[in-house]
Write a protein that holds these residues in place. Structure first.
Motif, PDB file in Angstrom:
ATOM      1  N   LEU A 130       0.790  -1.227   0.000  1.00 55.44           N
ATOM      2  CA  LEU A 130       0.000   0.000   0.000  1.00 55.44           C
ATOM      3  C   LEU A 130       0.826   1.283   0.000  1.00 55.44           C
ATOM      4  CD1 LEU A 130      -2.802  -0.968   2.562  1.00 55.44           C
ATOM      5  CD2 LEU A 130      -3.088  -0.599   0.110  1.00 55.44           C
ATOM      6  N   VAL A 131       1.978   1.252   0.659  1.00 57.27           N
ATOM      7  CA  VAL A 131       2.769   2.468   0.852  1.00 57.27           C
ATOM      8  C   VAL A 131       4.152   2.290   0.235  1.00 57.27           C
ATOM      9  CG1 VAL A 131       3.659   4.109   2.553  1.00 57.27           C
ATOM     10  CG2 VAL A 131       1.520   2.891   3.003  1.00 57.27           C
ATOM     11  N   PRO A 132       4.388   2.876  -0.927  1.00 59.73           N
ATOM     12  CA  PRO A 132       5.697   2.747  -1.573  1.00 59.73           C
ATOM     13  C   PRO A 132       6.824   3.241  -0.663  1.00 59.73           C
ATOM     14  CG  PRO A 132       4.117   3.800  -3.041  1.00 59.73           C
ATOM     15  CD  PRO A 132       3.469   3.707  -1.689  1.00 59.73           C
ATOM     16  N   GLY A 133       7.848   2.408  -0.501  1.00 52.87           N
ATOM     17  CA  GLY A 133       8.975   2.778   0.343  1.00 52.87           C
ATOM     18  C   GLY A 133       8.696   2.715   1.830  1.00 52.87           C
ATOM     19  N   GLN A 134       7.498   2.333   2.209  1.00 52.16           N
ATOM     20  CA  GLN A 134       7.068   2.247   3.602  1.00 52.16           C
ATOM     21  C   GLN A 134       7.375   3.522   4.389  1.00 52.16           C
ATOM     22  OE1 GLN A 134       9.309  -0.922   2.836  1.00 52.16           O
ATOM     23  NE2 GLN A 134       7.542  -1.023   1.500  1.00 52.16           N
ATOM     24  N   LYS A 135       7.191   4.662   3.764  1.00 51.78           N
ATOM     25  CA  LYS A 135       7.404   5.952   4.432  1.00 51.78           C
ATOM     26  C   LYS A 135       6.077   6.706   4.484  1.00 51.78           C
ATOM     27  CE  LYS A 135      12.244   6.572   3.283  1.00 51.78           C
ATOM     28  NZ  LYS A 135      12.828   6.069   4.464  1.00 51.78           N
ATOM     29  N   THR A 136       5.857   7.391   5.593  1.00 54.12           N
ATOM     30  CA  THR A 136       4.629   8.172   5.753  1.00 54.12           C
ATOM     31  C   THR A 136       4.473   9.125   4.577  1.00 54.12           C
ATOM     32  OG1 THR A 136       4.774   8.055   8.161  1.00 54.12           O
ATOM     33  CG2 THR A 136       3.443   9.824   7.246  1.00 54.12           C
ATOM     34  N   PRO A 137       3.299   9.148   3.965  1.00 51.01           N
ATOM     35  CA  PRO A 137       3.083  10.051   2.829  1.00 51.01           C
ATOM     36  C   PRO A 137       3.286  11.513   3.224  1.00 51.01           C
ATOM     37  CG  PRO A 137       1.258   8.504   3.059  1.00 51.01           C
ATOM     38  CD  PRO A 137       2.110   8.357   4.275  1.00 51.01           C
ATOM     39  N   ALA A 138       3.980  12.257   2.384  1.00 48.96           N
ATOM     40  CA  ALA A 138       4.203  13.684   2.629  1.00 48.96           C
ATOM     41  C   ALA A 138       2.915  14.449   2.340  1.00 48.96           C
ATOM     42  CB  ALA A 138       5.333  14.189   1.735  1.00 48.96           C
ATOM     43  N   PRO A 139       2.688  15.548   3.039  1.00 53.12           N
ATOM     44  CA  PRO A 139       1.487  16.350   2.771  1.00 53.12           C
ATOM     45  C   PRO A 139       1.373  16.693   1.287  1.00 53.12           C
ATOM     46  CG  PRO A 139       2.591  17.141   4.739  1.00 53.12           C
ATOM     47  CD  PRO A 139       3.504  16.104   4.120  1.00 53.12           C
ATOM     48  N   GLY A 140       0.186  16.443   0.751  1.00 55.65           N
ATOM     49  CA  GLY A 140      -0.050  16.714  -0.655  1.00 55.65           C
ATOM     50  C   GLY A 140       0.335  15.574  -1.577  1.00 55.65           C
ATOM     51  N   HIS A 141       1.006  14.567  -1.051  1.00 53.77           N
ATOM     52  CA  HIS A 141       1.409  13.398  -1.839  1.00 53.77           C
ATOM     53  C   HIS A 141       0.747  12.152  -1.272  1.00 53.77           C
ATOM     54  CE1 HIS A 141       4.540  16.357  -2.773  1.00 53.77           C
ATOM     55  NE2 HIS A 141       4.537  15.776  -3.958  1.00 53.77           N
ATOM     56  N   TRP A 142      -0.535  12.262  -1.020  1.00 55.86           N
ATOM     57  CA  TRP A 142      -1.287  11.182  -0.411  1.00 55.86           C
ATOM     58  C   TRP A 142      -1.388   9.999  -1.369  1.00 55.86           C
ATOM     59  CZ3 TRP A 142      -0.558  13.359   3.792  1.00 55.86           C
ATOM     60  CH2 TRP A 142      -0.977  14.644   4.109  1.00 55.86           C
ATOM     61  N   ILE A 143      -1.717   8.862  -0.812  1.00 53.62           N
ATOM     62  CA  ILE A 143      -1.858   7.632  -1.587  1.00 53.62           C
ATOM     63  C   ILE A 143      -3.348   7.323  -1.718  1.00 53.62           C
ATOM     64  CG2 ILE A 143      -1.309   5.177  -1.661  1.00 53.62           C
ATOM     65  CD1 ILE A 143       1.142   5.944   0.190  1.00 53.62           C
ATOM     66  N   SER A 144      -3.857   7.371  -2.939  1.00 52.79           N
ATOM     67  CA  SER A 144      -5.290   7.152  -3.169  1.00 52.79           C
ATOM     68  C   SER A 144      -5.652   5.673  -3.045  1.00 52.79           C
ATOM     69  CB  SER A 144      -5.684   7.630  -4.566  1.00 52.79           C
ATOM     70  OG  SER A 144      -5.504   9.011  -4.663  1.00 52.79           O
ATOM     71  N   VAL A 145      -6.777   5.409  -2.377  1.00 53.62           N
ATOM     72  CA  VAL A 145      -7.302   4.050  -2.226  1.00 53.62           C
ATOM     73  C   VAL A 145      -8.826   4.109  -2.229  1.00 53.62           C
ATOM     74  CG1 VAL A 145      -5.323   3.126  -0.921  1.00 53.62           C
ATOM     75  CG2 VAL A 145      -7.237   4.167   0.309  1.00 53.62           C
ATOM     76  N   THR A 146      -9.432   2.954  -2.418  1.00 54.59           N
ATOM     77  CA  THR A 146     -10.873   2.801  -2.227  1.00 54.59           C
ATOM     78  C   THR A 146     -11.059   1.822  -1.079  1.00 54.59           C
ATOM     79  OG1 THR A 146     -11.324   3.188  -4.568  1.00 54.59           O
ATOM     80  CG2 THR A 146     -13.039   2.066  -3.306  1.00 54.59           C
ATOM     81  N   ALA A 147     -11.853   2.214  -0.104  1.00 55.48           N
ATOM     82  CA  ALA A 147     -12.102   1.356   1.057  1.00 55.48           C
ATOM     83  C   ALA A 147     -13.552   0.894   1.030  1.00 55.48           C
ATOM     84  CB  ALA A 147     -11.819   2.112   2.352  1.00 55.48           C
ATOM     85  N   THR A 148     -13.756  -0.385   1.300  1.00 60.95           N
ATOM     86  CA  THR A 148     -15.096  -0.959   1.389  1.00 60.95           C
ATOM     87  C   THR A 148     -15.207  -1.653   2.738  1.00 60.95           C
ATOM     88  OG1 THR A 148     -15.097  -1.325  -1.008  1.00 60.95           O
ATOM     89  CG2 THR A 148     -16.758  -2.501   0.284  1.00 60.95           C
ATOM     90  N   PHE A 149     -16.210  -1.278   3.514  1.00 58.14           N
ATOM     91  CA  PHE A 149     -16.412  -1.877   4.834  1.00 58.14           C
ATOM     92  C   PHE A 149     -17.900  -1.826   5.160  1.00 58.14           C
ATOM     93  CE2 PHE A 149     -15.287   2.552   5.174  1.00 58.14           C
ATOM     94  CZ  PHE A 149     -16.222   3.088   6.048  1.00 58.14           C
ATOM     95  N   SER A 150     -18.293  -2.566   6.182  1.00 54.81           N
ATOM     96  CA  SER A 150     -19.709  -2.637   6.560  1.00 54.81           C
ATOM     97  C   SER A 150     -19.954  -1.891   7.855  1.00 54.81           C
ATOM     98  CB  SER A 150     -20.146  -4.087   6.753  1.00 54.81           C
ATOM     99  OG  SER A 150     -20.106  -4.759   5.523  1.00 54.81           O
ATOM    100  N   VAL A 151     -21.116  -1.264   7.933  1.00 55.80           N
ATOM    101  CA  VAL A 151     -21.583  -0.666   9.184  1.00 55.80           C
ATOM    102  C   VAL A 151     -23.030  -1.102   9.379  1.00 55.80           C
ATOM    103  CG1 VAL A 151     -20.039   1.337   9.119  1.00 55.80           C
ATOM    104  CG2 VAL A 151     -22.297   1.515   8.108  1.00 55.80           C
ATOM    105  N   PRO A 152     -23.439  -1.346  10.636  1.00 58.36           N
ATOM    106  CA  PRO A 152     -24.827  -1.746  10.872  1.00 58.36           C
ATOM    107  C   PRO A 152     -25.736  -0.522  10.852  1.00 58.36           C
ATOM    108  CG  PRO A 152     -23.591  -1.772  12.923  1.00 58.36           C
ATOM    109  CD  PRO A 152     -22.621  -1.414  11.835  1.00 58.36           C
ATOM    110  N   VAL A 153     -26.696  -0.514   9.948  1.00 55.87           N
ATOM    111  CA  VAL A 153     -27.648   0.591   9.887  1.00 55.87           C
ATOM    112  C   VAL A 153     -28.684   0.407  10.980  1.00 55.87           C
ATOM    113  CG1 VAL A 153     -29.376   1.751   8.477  1.00 55.87           C
ATOM    114  CG2 VAL A 153     -27.296   0.917   7.427  1.00 55.87           C
ATOM    115  N   ILE A 154     -29.245  -0.764  11.048  1.00 60.71           N
ATOM    116  CA  ILE A 154     -30.091  -1.146  12.172  1.00 60.71           C
ATOM    117  C   ILE A 154     -29.569  -2.489  12.651  1.00 60.71           C
ATOM    118  CG2 ILE A 154     -32.137   0.131  11.420  1.00 60.71           C
ATOM    119  CD1 ILE A 154     -33.266  -2.456  10.317  1.00 60.71           C
ATOM    120  N   ALA A 155     -29.939  -2.866  13.844  1.00 59.83           N
ATOM    121  CA  ALA A 155     -29.422  -4.108  14.422  1.00 59.83           C
ATOM    122  C   ALA A 155     -29.530  -5.277  13.453  1.00 59.83           C
ATOM    123  CB  ALA A 155     -30.159  -4.425  15.717  1.00 59.83           C
ATOM    124  N   GLN A 156     -28.462  -6.007  13.322  1.00 60.29           N
ATOM    125  CA  GLN A 156     -28.388  -7.217  12.502  1.00 60.29           C
ATOM    126  C   GLN A 156     -28.561  -6.959  11.006  1.00 60.29           C
ATOM    127  OE1 GLN A 156     -27.373  -9.886  14.149  1.00 60.29           O
ATOM    128  NE2 GLN A 156     -27.520  -8.694  16.019  1.00 60.29           N
TER     129      GLN A 156
END
Length: 134
Positions: free
Chosen positions: A56-82
């Motif tokens: 995910l992170v080239p060179g394993q170095k914290t991205p410098a301001p303005g040189h962020w690493i773009s990604v798409t994240a997909t995750f679940s959240v419960p809208v109502i129980a279950q």
């Protein structure tokens, strides 16, 4: 006892601890699965091992301001129980920190949501914050 300095909240939003999986996709289409450790209305903190960070992170170095690493994240959240819903958001890796020998935290700042994603995250975070108030 030595006082502990307060950690700055880089998101300017209240965070809530969670434990859920997120699929992180790079612009080249490659995907990884990581754990989300906390969430706010503006981002997520994911836990990754060294191999995931290398992908995910080239060179394993914290991205410098303005040189962020773009990604798409997909995750679940419960809208109502279950009844979880899938949230798909584009974002940038803006923070990286090693927390153990083979464990890293990556901060992903949201930039755009698909569909009602922001409302789902906003409602979920609000619900968790309300539940944490004594």
């Amino acid at each position: 006892m030595k006082p502990v300095a307060a950690k700055p909240n880089l998101r300017n939003q209240q965070r809530v601890d969670v434990a859920t999986e997120a699929r992180i996709e790079k612009p080249d289409g490659s995907c990884l699965t990581c754990m989300v450790s906390n969430i706010s209305r503006t981002g997520i903190m994911i836990l990754c091992d060294r191999e995931a960070v290398k992908k995910l992170v080239p060179g394993q170095k914290t991205p410098a301001p303005g040189h962020w690493i773009s990604v798409t994240a997909t995750f679940s959240v419960p809208v109502i129980a279950q009844q979880p819903v899938s949230v798909v958001t584009t974002g940038n890796i803006v923070h990286m920190r090693r927390i153990a020998r083979d464990q890293f935290q990556l901060g992903v700042q949201f930039t755009e949501f698909e569909g009602n994603g922001f409302e789902y995250v906003n409602n979920y975070v609000s619900k968790l914050l309300a539940a944490s108030v004594p």
